[in-house]
Design a protein around this motif. Structure first.
Motif, PDB file in Angstrom:
ATOM      1  N   CYS A  14       0.739  -1.417  -0.177  1.00  0.00           N
ATOM      2  CA  CYS A  14       0.115   0.017  -0.084  1.00  0.00           C
ATOM      3  C   CYS A  14       0.874   1.425   0.054  1.00  0.00           C
ATOM      4  O   CYS A  14       0.550   2.367   0.496  1.00  0.00           O
ATOM      5  CB  CYS A  14      -1.007   0.254   1.043  1.00  0.00           C
ATOM      6  N   GLU A  51       1.674   3.005  -2.276  1.00  0.00           N
ATOM      7  CA  GLU A  51       1.049   4.572  -3.291  1.00  0.00           C
ATOM      8  C   GLU A  51      -0.072   5.055  -2.497  1.00  0.00           C
ATOM      9  O   GLU A  51      -0.744   6.004  -2.953  1.00  0.00           O
ATOM     10  CB  GLU A  51       0.689   3.734  -4.343  1.00  0.00           C
ATOM     11  N   LEU A  52      -0.742   4.172  -1.447  1.00  0.00           N
ATOM     12  CA  LEU A  52      -1.799   4.939  -1.007  1.00  0.00           C
ATOM     13  C   LEU A  52      -1.470   5.664   0.503  1.00  0.00           C
ATOM     14  O   LEU A  52      -1.857   6.664   0.634  1.00  0.00           O
ATOM     15  CB  LEU A  52      -2.778   3.651  -0.546  1.00  0.00           C
ATOM     16  N   CYS A  70      -1.583  12.105   3.822  1.00  0.00           N
ATOM     17  CA  CYS A  70      -2.925  11.924   3.157  1.00  0.00           C
ATOM     18  C   CYS A  70      -4.239  11.729   4.167  1.00  0.00           C
ATOM     19  O   CYS A  70      -3.728  11.504   5.314  1.00  0.00           O
ATOM     20  CB  CYS A  70      -2.564  10.551   2.179  1.00  0.00           C
ATOM     21  N   VAL A 129      -8.762   5.410   2.404  1.00  0.00           N
ATOM     22  CA  VAL A 129      -7.685   6.564   2.409  1.00  0.00           C
ATOM     23  C   VAL A 129      -8.212   7.239   1.152  1.00  0.00           C
ATOM     24  O   VAL A 129      -8.905   6.787   0.108  1.00  0.00           O
ATOM     25  CB  VAL A 129      -6.391   5.880   2.004  1.00  0.00           C
ATOM     26  N   GLU A 130      -7.854   8.355   1.109  1.00  0.00           N
ATOM     27  CA  GLU A 130      -8.148   9.271  -0.176  1.00  0.00           C
ATOM     28  C   GLU A 130      -6.962   9.312  -0.768  1.00  0.00           C
ATOM     29  O   GLU A 130      -5.772   9.963  -0.316  1.00  0.00           O
ATOM     30  CB  GLU A 130      -8.482  10.780   0.265  1.00  0.00           C
ATOM     31  N   LYS A 131      -6.780   9.006  -2.087  1.00  0.00           N
ATOM     32  CA  LYS A 131      -5.699   9.083  -3.020  1.00  0.00           C
ATOM     33  C   LYS A 131      -5.667  10.361  -4.029  1.00  0.00           C
ATOM     34  O   LYS A 131      -6.635  10.553  -4.470  1.00  0.00           O
ATOM     35  CB  LYS A 131      -5.465   7.641  -3.784  1.00  0.00           C
ATOM     36  N   ILE A 190     -10.788   5.229  -1.288  1.00  0.00           N
ATOM     37  CA  ILE A 190     -10.238   3.642  -1.667  1.00  0.00           C
ATOM     38  C   ILE A 190     -10.377   2.939  -0.095  1.00  0.00           C
ATOM     39  O   ILE A 190      -9.745   3.617   0.832  1.00  0.00           O
ATOM     40  CB  ILE A 190      -8.966   3.491  -1.950  1.00  0.00           C
ATOM     41  N   MET A 248      -9.318   0.089   2.226  1.00  0.00           N
ATOM     42  CA  MET A 248      -8.474  -0.833   2.024  1.00  0.00           C
ATOM     43  C   MET A 248      -8.327  -1.700   3.336  1.00  0.00           C
ATOM     44  O   MET A 248      -7.309  -2.154   3.701  1.00  0.00           O
ATOM     45  CB  MET A 248      -6.984   0.104   2.329  1.00  0.00           C
ATOM     46  N   THR A 258      -6.649  -2.838  -4.389  1.00  0.00           N
ATOM     47  CA  THR A 258      -6.611  -1.443  -4.190  1.00  0.00           C
ATOM     48  C   THR A 258      -5.664  -0.710  -5.050  1.00  0.00           C
ATOM     49  O   THR A 258      -5.538   0.515  -4.747  1.00  0.00           O
ATOM     50  CB  THR A 258      -6.225  -1.319  -2.534  1.00  0.00           C
TER      51      THR A 258
END
Length: 242
Positions: free
Chosen positions: A40, A42-43, A48, A69-71, A81, A83, A139
């Motif tokens: 994860c 990239e998340l 973030c 999480v908000e990407k 997303i 997760m 995800t």
């Protein structure tokens, strides 16, 4: 599926190991349980926005679970997303019992053993037909393309091979990729991370195993199976040459 606990918003700070994260909530740093053992990377970017479910058990060492999480995306609104790796099975179970994929009245059982594997679901239709179904939560997203896995998964390959065996024995067999977000273009295997998983999916499709992908309606407090998404099991030229 709807989370029963209180949902709070925070800002991700760090993840010292795959189980634990530190999050800033209302000006104080709290330790959270991460309900996803994948990378994860990239998340979970420092700063973030994340969403936590508060535990009802005061004896726990972590009073919060990190579930969404908000990407951030360039020139696009943030992508919410889910997760939580436990949420897809719960959402899919609700979907199965609604009659969306199988006839109403079908018996849906979870965690069923078949030979040397344990599949997520066994569905017994009113006419006696039996199908085994394995769920994979997804995800990992880039430019609207989602892929699985985000880390090598020998267990995932084993499940695919057992589904092929189930199909050869006359049972129905399905792999359902639940994309834990909305608004994506298609699903592809993550060839660069685990080529064997992609090859196993291609072999399963050839042997008659259904490969399905659905996106989800995600809110900070819920995850609901939504619409079918295109599945692309092809290899690009660079991957064909490996």
């Amino acid at each position: 599926m709807i989370y029963s606990g209180e949902i709070v918003e925070g800002r991700f700070l760090s993840r010292p190991n795959r189980f634990i994260a530190f999050v800033l909530v209302e000006g104080r740093e709290v330790k959270c349980h991460v309900k996803n053992t994948g990378r994860c990377r990239e998340l979970l970017v420092p700063g973030c926005k994340v969403y936590l479910e508060k535990s009802s058990n005061p004896a726990r060492s972590t009073l919060f679970d990190l579930i969404a999480v908000e990407k951030e995306r360039e020139n696009l609104p943030p992508l919410l997303i889910n997760m939580d790796s436990q949420a897809p099975n719960k959402a899919v179970e609700e979907h199965l019992k609604s009659g969306a994929l199988f006839p109403l009245g079908s018996e849906v059982r979870g965690e069923v053993t078949f030979h040397n594997s344990r599949f997520d679901f066994q569905i017994r239709e009113p006419d006696g037909r039996v199908e085994y179904l394995e769920v994979k939560g997804c995800t990992l997203e880039e430019n609207g393309i989602v892929s699985f896995p985000d880390a090598p998964t020998e267990r995932g390959v084993k499940h695919i091979m057992e589904l092929i065996e189930a199909k050869s024995e006359g049972y129905g067999a399905t792999i359902l990729i639940l994309i834990q977000m909305k608004g994506v273009k298609k699903f592809v295997p993550n060839w660069r991370t685990h080529r064997e998983f992609g090859l196993a999916l291609r072999e399963a499709e050839k042997k008659g195993v259904r490969i399905l992908a659905f996106d989800s309606i995600v809110t900070p407090s819920s995850l609901t199976v939504s619409e079918r998404v295109k599945v692309d099991l092809g290899l690009d030229q660079a991957e064909e040459q490996l």
